[in-house]
Design an enzyme around this catalytic site. Structure first.
Site, short mmCIF file in Angstrom:
data_model
loop_
_atom_site.label_atom_id
_atom_site.label_comp_id
_atom_site.label_asym_id
_atom_site.label_seq_id
_atom_site.Cartn_x
_atom_site.Cartn_y
_atom_site.Cartn_z
N ARG A 46 0.86 -1.19 0.00
CA ARG A 46 0.00 0.00 0.00
C ARG A 46 0.88 1.22 0.00
NH1 ARG A 46 2.25 1.82 3.88
NH2 ARG A 46 0.82 3.58 3.75
N GLY A 47 0.20 2.39 -0.15
CA GLY A 47 0.97 3.61 -0.35
C GLY A 47 1.02 3.88 -1.85
N GLN A 195 -2.12 2.32 10.06
CA GLN A 195 -0.83 2.41 9.36
C GLN A 195 0.21 3.18 10.19
OE1 GLN A 195 -3.81 2.86 7.92
NE2 GLN A 195 -3.80 2.39 5.74
N ASP A 236 -2.05 11.00 -2.41
CA ASP A 236 -2.46 9.91 -3.31
C ASP A 236 -2.86 10.43 -4.68
OD1 ASP A 236 -2.93 8.73 -0.42
OD2 ASP A 236 -2.68 7.08 -1.83
N LYS A 247 -4.63 10.03 2.91
CA LYS A 247 -5.26 9.17 3.91
C LYS A 247 -6.32 9.90 4.73
CE LYS A 247 -4.99 5.68 4.45
NZ LYS A 247 -6.04 4.82 3.84
O1 MRU Z 1 -4.58 3.19 2.17
P1 MRU Z 1 -3.09 3.38 2.08
O2 MRU Z 1 -2.37 2.85 3.26
O3 MRU Z 1 -2.55 2.91 0.77
O4 MRU Z 1 -2.93 4.96 2.11
C1 MRU Z 1 -1.64 5.51 1.99
C2 MRU Z 1 -1.64 6.97 2.10
O5 MRU Z 1 -2.66 7.63 2.16
C3 MRU Z 1 -0.32 7.66 2.01
O6 MRU Z 1 -0.32 8.80 2.81
C4 MRU Z 1 -0.11 8.05 0.54
O7 MRU Z 1 -0.12 6.92 -0.27
C5 MRU Z 1 1.03 8.91 0.26
S1 MRU Z 1 2.58 8.45 0.97
C6 MRU Z 1 3.26 7.35 -0.03
#
Ligand code: MRU
Length: 345
Positions: A46-47, A195, A236, A247
């Protein structure tokens, strides 16, 4: 040692299983596109940048399978595989950005079979390698904003686990720490999937960086009563006007930061920019299964029968953002003009 978040070797995409951290450091081997899509949906990986890198290797899995099947052309099923990978999660644009790069090779008409496979693997590795470099550069630009002793607030996980390199917002922390600055991080636990508690705390503790975990609802009181130098978040999808999807819980942090006069920075590479969108109202926000809110770490918390609301992301309006740090530097409003000057168009 850096965590090996994603690796590709001989027909396998190997993922550090983030659903099991910090209790277990286990790897999940994906041998097919379907297995990889399932891993992306379950947040094994994820990320935003990390799912782009993983999906790029997923296209190599698809061509491997096509070659192994040997019936017809290995190229035949690739467009469908790319579209199903693209649909795995809707909000992070890095996923589609990486897949568009892979799809371009199909359009360029590389021959079928091993030449096509070699070209796709080289592109996936280039996306991975480029992300390492983007992270490093964002870290350098962001670290310049921090004094020698700094306390920052960071939600979610934005580090090695979320990218192909050292991270977005956490790259700023890692870089400042490596420069000898004394950095203290307050990490939001980031319900429902924790997370911050499970992943950011794990990363920073391994790196020997001081980290304090707080319940998401404690951020307001932290900002009201302690000296916080800045809030840093990742991104994102960033619309053309600078509105930022990140997030869930990022937007209230931005409101609180503004209320208490604390700078609120977004750290994201160019692959997170979606300048085709006028503003954040056009960003698709992933709604996840409400059972994630009813449970914590597999244990049911809420009584049976209650409803739920589980958006995975929210949108912070550009007016609450003090600056957007990309690999090119620190951008300030008006963002559309600033992005055009740096990236053209
Ligand atoms: O749902 P996730 O854990 O994939 O969400 C991740 C985030 O919102 C991060 O803050 C985002 O991807 C940017 S940092 C790489």
């Amino acid at each position: 040692m850096e965590p090996q978040t994603i690796a590709y070797e001989k027909g396998i995409v190997r993922l550090l299983d983030q659903t099991r951290l910090p209790l277990e450091e286990k790897y999940l081997d994906c041998r097919s596109v379907d297995e990889l899509i399932d891993a992306i949906r379950r947040l094994v990986v994820r990320g935003a940048p990390a799912i782009g890198v993983a999906a790029a290797y997923g296209v190599v899995l698809a061509v491997d399978r096509g070659i192994a099947a040997a019936a017809g052309s290995p190229r035949k099923d690739l467009p469908a595989a790319i579209e199903s990978l693209r649909a795995a999660r809707p909000t992070a644009v890095n996923l589609g950005w990486a897949l568009d790069r892979m799809a371009r090779l199909l359009d360029q008409g590389e021959a079928d079979g091993s030449a096509l496979r070699a070209a796709l693997l080289a592109e996936a590795e280039a996306i991975h390698e480029e992300d390492r470099d983007l992270c490093r550069r964002m870290g350098e630009h962001g670290a310049k904003l921090l004094p020698d002793r700094a306390t920052v607030l960071i939600p979610c996980n934005t580090g090695f686990l979320a990218t192909g390199g050292m991270g977005t917002a956490l790259a700023v922390v890692y870089t400042a720490h490596a420069q000898g600055k004394q950095i203290r991080v307050f990490a939001d636990e980031t319900r429902p999937l924790l997370q911050g508690a499970r992943l950011t705390a794990w990363e920073l503790e391994r790196a020997g960086i001081e980290v304090h975990l707080l319940a998401d609802g404690a951020a307001g009181w932290l900002l009201a009563t302690q000296k916080i130098d800045a809030v840093f978040i990742g991104g994102d999808r960033i619309a053309g006007n600078g509105d930022v999807a990140n997030k869930i819980g990022s937007y209230p942090l931005a409101v609180l930061a503004r209320r208490h006069g604390v700078p609120f920075y977004v750290v994201a590479p160019y692959s997170t920019l979606d300048r085709s969108l006028e503003d954040g109202s056009q960003i698709a926000i992933e709604l996840r299964d409400p059972s994630e809110v009813h449970h914590a770490l597999g244990q049911r918390l809420a009584p049976e029968g209650v409803g739920g609301y589980n958006p995975a992301f929210d949108v912070t309006p550009a007016e609450l953002v003090s600056g957007i740090i990309t690999e090119q530097g620190v951008f300030r409003a008006p963002y559309r003009r600033a992005f055009a000057a740096a990236y053209g168009g």
